[in-house]
Design a protein around this motif. Structure first.
Motif, short mmCIF file in Angstrom:
data_model
loop_
_atom_site.label_atom_id
_atom_site.label_comp_id
_atom_site.label_asym_id
_atom_site.label_seq_id
_atom_site.Cartn_x
_atom_site.Cartn_y
_atom_site.Cartn_z
N UNK A 18 9.22 -88.27 -30.65
CA UNK A 18 8.88 -87.24 -31.81
C UNK A 18 8.93 -87.88 -33.14
N UNK A 72 -10.90 -85.93 -34.13
CA UNK A 72 -9.52 -85.57 -34.15
C UNK A 72 -8.85 -84.40 -34.68
N UNK A 85 -9.81 -81.66 -32.00
CA UNK A 85 -9.03 -81.71 -30.77
C UNK A 85 -7.70 -81.06 -31.27
N UNK A 86 -7.09 -81.49 -32.20
CA UNK A 86 -5.83 -81.33 -32.57
C UNK A 86 -5.71 -79.53 -32.81
N UNK A 90 16.92 -89.32 -36.03
CA UNK A 90 15.94 -88.60 -36.93
C UNK A 90 16.47 -89.13 -38.66
N UNK A 107 -6.45 -89.47 -30.32
CA UNK A 107 -5.50 -89.50 -31.31
C UNK A 107 -5.03 -88.12 -31.42
N UNK A 108 -5.88 -87.22 -31.59
CA UNK A 108 -5.65 -85.50 -31.52
C UNK A 108 -4.76 -85.29 -30.25
N UNK A 109 -4.78 -85.80 -29.27
CA UNK A 109 -4.08 -85.60 -27.90
C UNK A 109 -2.74 -86.16 -28.30
N UNK A 110 -2.79 -87.69 -28.64
CA UNK A 110 -1.27 -88.36 -28.84
C UNK A 110 -0.61 -87.19 -29.69
N UNK A 111 -1.19 -87.08 -31.15
CA UNK A 111 -0.40 -86.29 -32.12
C UNK A 111 0.30 -85.08 -31.48
N UNK A 112 -0.64 -84.20 -30.72
CA UNK A 112 -0.24 -82.93 -30.30
C UNK A 112 0.96 -83.22 -29.07
N UNK A 116 3.11 -85.63 -29.38
CA UNK A 116 4.27 -86.02 -30.16
C UNK A 116 4.97 -84.69 -30.91
N UNK A 117 3.94 -83.79 -31.35
CA UNK A 117 4.65 -82.37 -32.16
C UNK A 117 5.19 -81.61 -31.10
N UNK A 126 6.88 -82.95 -28.60
CA UNK A 126 8.17 -83.36 -28.42
C UNK A 126 9.04 -83.08 -29.52
N UNK A 127 8.62 -82.98 -30.68
CA UNK A 127 9.34 -82.68 -31.90
C UNK A 127 9.68 -81.04 -31.79
N UNK A 149 12.80 -81.06 -29.67
CA UNK A 149 13.89 -81.39 -30.22
C UNK A 149 14.47 -80.54 -31.27
#
Lengths: 219, 213
Positions: A123, A151, A154-155, B20, B182-187, B189-190, B192-193, B196
């Protein structure tokens, strides 16, 4: 002896597996050999992972013994390894706290400490990815702009609010992203990378079997 | 809520907040949690391999099913530990050669048979008007993307002329794909955030409210 024997061993074991591919695994002895040898590889691979853990213990133990800088943290690593590993290898018949089943110490440590820490670590990457993106995503060239636009789309598409926003502009946009970006350009590149990597892996396999590639021996 | 449940929630909250805290700056709380994480993960894999591989695939079949020959990979595995000796570390090469050779033998055909041919087949067979113009356009995009991506990764000739042009189209496709990833990875991670933060807000703060109510 130290180099030739491993090269011969690599060639023979590779050649047998190569031959086994052409034989029926249910009727021929050579075909039956393939799953058996695969389980052998898994066992040796398992020992390799254990070797890695033993290596971590050795490195941290020597730091703690020498009381080098940050030895307290290394002691915490050692205690954590033993706290997780020892209850896991103690036979479960002694107590339900041992082993790896539900309700064991191993299971408890994983569920309530290791797993939350893993989620938090990943996270946290959200912040660093955002900061890296802020620096890297400048529409300086056509390629960088493509990266930025894809990007962003997709986001937006991955969250309900973003999807609603895109649908508000035009109802077909979410479907178009799914069809032409994810199942079109993205899939094409993934296929290209898979084909390229597979050809590379096949070529590397041939090099290993013929003894041309020896880096795994530290050469 | 029982004492054990409180302990679990507070321990989980402590490790989450400690990790954190690095977002502000490096500190002893973060460092100790990070080292505990590394240790627990190593211990986790030790327990996993011990049960799933050493016991289930070697010891149990050897003693329960009479597969005595499994002592051979066992010995090869033990030989890996010779790496700790400077004088005898070369012995571990035998075990490594066995693993590398077998893997190479399997990969040589499985990569071609299981990946290259099916991927090429799926790419080429999708070209057709059977499913309408939209599907044909998509298939053309995929074929163009695969060819141009492979061309971009072909480094045996200088990227000039036609090769350079196709490679440039390959870069565009690669940028679109990397952007999508990148978009998929960011989302992810978001997500997971959010998980938490939800834990801290509902479970941890909820436990504090519960304690004083």
């Amino acid at each position: 002896m130290k180099t030739t024997v491993p090269i011969i061993a690599a060639f023979l074991s590779g050649f047998v597996m190569l031959l086994a591919f052409f034989f029926n695994p249910e009727t021929s002895a050579l075909g039956k050999l393939e799953p058996e040898v695969l389980s052998w590889v898994t066992i040796v691979g398992g020992f390799t992972l254990l070797l890695g853990v033993v290596s971590i213990v050795r490195v941290n133990y020597s730091s703690v013994k020498r009381k080098s800088s940050g030895w307290g943290y290394k002691l915490a690593t050692l205690i954590s390894i033993f706290a997780m590993a020892i209850p896991a290898i103690v036979p479960v018949r002694w107590s339900s706290l041992f082993g790896t089943g539900t309700g064991s110490i191993y299971d408890w440590l994983f569920n309530y400490i290791d797993s939350p820490m893993m989620s938090t670590m990943f996270a946290m990457l959200a912040f660093y990815i955002a900061s890296a993106a802020f620096r890297a995503f400048r529409a300086r060239s056509a390629e960088a702009t493509l990266l930025l636009v894809t990007a962003t789309l997709v986001m937006l598409w991955r969250v309900p609010m973003g999807e609603a926003f895109l649908s508000g502009i035009h109802p077909d946009i979410p479907d178009l992203i799914n069809t032409y970006i994810m199942n079109g350009a993205n899939m094409a590149v993934q296929r290209g990378i898979i084909i390229g990597a597979a050809l590379g892996a096949a070529a590397m396999s041939l090099r290993i079997m013929l003894g041309i590639e020896r880096t795994y021996m530290g050469k | 809520m029982s004492l054990i449940e409180y302990t679990q929630i507070w321990l989980e909250a402590f490790v989450t907040l400690s990790l954190f805290s690095f977002l502000y700056k490096d500190n002893p709380c973060y460092k100790i949690t990070e080292h505990v994480f590394a240790g627990l993960s190593a211990g986790y894999y030790f327990g996993l391999i011990w049960h799933a591989v050493i016991l289930q695939q070697m010891i149990d079949p050897m003693f329960d099913n009479g597969k005595w020959w499994l002592f051979i990979p066992g010995i090869l595995g033990v030989l890996m530990f010779s790496r700790f000796s400077q004088k005898y570390s070369w012995i571990s090469r035998l075990s490594l050669a066995f693993v590398m050779g077998n893997t190479a033998g399997i990969f040589l055909l499985s990569e071609l048979h299981g990946k290259v041919l099916p991927q090429m087949q799926s790419t080429m067979l999708s070209l057709g008007f059977e499913n309408g113009l939209g599907s044909f356009v998509l298939a053309v995009i995929v074929v163009a993307g695969v060819i141009s991506t492979l061309t971009y990764f072909y480094f045996s000739r200088e990227h000039k002329g036609l090769l350079g042009g196709v490679a440039r189209v390959g870069i565009w496709f690669i940028m679109i794909s990397f952007g999508a990833h990148f978009g998929y990875t960011v989302m992810a991670r978001i997500s997971l955030l959010i998980g938490r933060v939800q834990f801290l807000y509902f479970d941890w703060i909820g436990s504090i409210i519960n304690l004083f109510s």
